[in-house]
Design a protein around this motif. Sequence first.
Motif, mmCIF file in Angstrom:
data_model
loop_
_atom_site.group_PDB
_atom_site.id
_atom_site.type_symbol
_atom_site.label_atom_id
_atom_site.label_comp_id
_atom_site.label_asym_id
_atom_site.label_seq_id
_atom_site.Cartn_x
_atom_site.Cartn_y
_atom_site.Cartn_z
ATOM 1 N N ALA A 23 0.939 -1.236 0.020
ATOM 2 C CA ALA A 23 0.140 -0.033 0.071
ATOM 3 C C ALA A 23 0.868 1.161 -0.003
ATOM 4 O O ALA A 23 1.830 1.265 0.906
ATOM 5 N N LEU A 50 -4.005 4.481 5.904
ATOM 6 C CA LEU A 50 -4.440 3.451 5.415
ATOM 7 C C LEU A 50 -5.309 2.888 6.661
ATOM 8 O O LEU A 50 -4.868 2.881 7.833
ATOM 9 N N ASP A 54 -1.416 -3.956 4.811
ATOM 10 C CA ASP A 54 -0.883 -2.802 4.029
ATOM 11 C C ASP A 54 -0.005 -3.667 2.913
ATOM 12 O O ASP A 54 0.685 -3.008 2.067
ATOM 13 N N PHE A 114 -7.132 -1.312 -1.597
ATOM 14 C CA PHE A 114 -6.594 -0.493 -0.467
ATOM 15 C C PHE A 114 -7.502 0.747 0.086
ATOM 16 O O PHE A 114 -7.809 1.491 -0.960
#
Length: 744
Positions: free
Chosen positions: A659, A667, A672, A687
């Motif tokens: 991510a 986030l 991630d 995401f």
Amino acid sequence: MVSTNTVITNRAKITKSGISKDVVGSGTLQATSGIGDTVNSGSAGVYLLDSDTNLPLSGTFKLQKQQGDGSWIDYNGDGSGPWTTDAANFGFVNAGAVGDGTFRFYQTAAPNSEYDLTNSPGYDADAGSVVSASFTIDATNDPTGKIVTVKNTKYKFNITYTKGNHGDFNDNVFTGRVINSMTPSFSGTLGADGVSPKGETGYTFTGWSPAVANTVTATVTYTAQWAPTVYDISYVLNGGNNSLSNPATYTYGVGVTSFADATGKTGYTFAGWYDDATAGNPVTTISTTETGNKTLYARWTPNEYDIVYHLDGGDNDSANPAKYTYDVGVASFEDATKDGYHFLGWYDAAEGGNLITNISSTATGTKDLYAHWDYTITYELDGGTNGTNPTHYEFGTGVASFAPASKTGHDFQGWYDAATGGNKVTNIPATAKEDKTLYARFTPSEYTIAYELDGGTNSTANPDSYTYGVGVPSFEDATKDGYIFLGWFDDATAGNAITDISDTTMGNQTLYAHFKYDYARLEAKPIVRTVVRNTTYTWHHPEHEPVLYDEDNNVVPDADIWAIVDGVAYNATDAAELPEGVHDVTFTNVNPMTRFTPFNRLVTRASVREVTTHTTATILVKDLEPAPITVRYVDQSGKELKTATVYTGKIGDAITSNAPTIAGYELISLSDKITATITDQAQTFTFVYKPVTQTTALPPTGQQLPKTGESQSVFNLILGFILVALVSILTWFKLGKRTTRHSD
């Protein structure tokens, strides 16, 4: 008087060629355009109106001034005369200012040719025209001036309807009818038809002379025209025929001098014409003064005819009549007598002929009756029909031979003197002198049977002949490859079905085999399907669209159809897993499983005729194609924060995606990092971010904490985590779902 804009209805009776018709017309009375006028001091004006309707008119006038001696001279006033009245301005004209004095308006021209100035009000014979009333102008003492009115009258005529030579009504006179107005219809006494003028008895109205004009243009007298009336003559013939010379009509004043006789009624003589069907008076003429339609009735009397007896030496019975009357006849006759002879009856011929026992009521003409004598010959026919054989014979003559008898379905074997056994009789000798009884003897006939097979094959069980009285109870079917036997018929193309030959049938017979083409069949389509390599195709036989047709080429609805693939039978709901290759498919309308059970096969074959067809199911294979992996970056509302990343490669390649950091957002996904493998199915991973929230400093001691809503909502945060968790779970579940697939 009526006001303007009023609906006015006019009714009139129009008569033309003796036929009258009521006519109705409606319209709205409209006011003329313009208004009247006034005159000033020292001025003069004039109105010109229709004397009957007071409607304004347009006419020309000049102004005249009276002199001291009483005479009149033309006066031009201001020099603008002569003056014409304006029909659109109420028929008014202003002559303008004039000097003091006595004046009058003098009309120099009528409005049009329909107006009769001579008979109009104010006509002055000395002046030779219509003049207004005189008026005096005194400008000093008369501030309003002077206006006079002049009226014109249209030409008027008289219309007279007179009866002529044969009318029966008084003159019908209409006076003072305006020129070009509608001609008034006759309104005098009408005849019986309620339309035409009444005429004298025996005369019919034919019209007016001269012909009645539509409009009045002059004084006129219309004279009724007449013609003698023609009446119908009807004839009631009561079974006879009329003479062509008898008239169908007669004319008053002429009549009919005589009538020809009716003819043609069998058994009757014409007795004359009468004026009633059963009573009444005879009619021989129609006088010149008679009127009305006539019906003449033909009257008849029945004829009487002679009866002549031919006794051949015998004596007649006194009760037998010498005459008979038509419609009565003779009910019966008494026997004649003759010593040594047997009376056989009265006949209509000296030899042979027909036996006469009466004379019918419809017989006509003289009748000759012949007494027949001698011995009788009686024939016992056993249901047959005699030939031309004598019914008696005379002693000394006898009978030389006899004609054969006939009987339906039998052959004549001869005459015998007994019902069974006995001796065959071929003649009667001249020495015989007794009544004879002859017995006809027969044997049943035998006939042939021919078969027309139309290319087919007959059954060996069908007979080639039959016997009258026995017949044939039934026939076996013929056969023909590819055809269905419809039966035996008595005609090659149509005719009647023959299932047997009755015991009363006669004659040689020809039976025609009728066939029809057998359209019964199964039709099915080949199919081609594609699957992924190393998999199979799930096959059902309805994919071939099998259709069963009956023998008449009609689709059999809801037919029970079976398919055989690789030796295995399938019905419509069964499935088979077919690998790559071309598979033969056989369709049938009989359950293949019954073929292996003798009893079931016997029952099935007896009730259902099996038809089959063959087709193929081709299974092709293909390799899988890799599909892309897409990674998206969105906020909690699904808004795209960054362009999605697309990964491609070969099936089985692994990809890893971290991510990225996005300014102003953090986030909130559970992980991630994404790790995935490329397959033949497209995959999408997401995401999820949320905006970064700045931390609020704690308040100093003693101050209140922030109120609800002044900090990040706990609920929104929890909801974001739940959404991220769901997206991740669905993505990994999709990666793990790798099942075998195929496509058409």
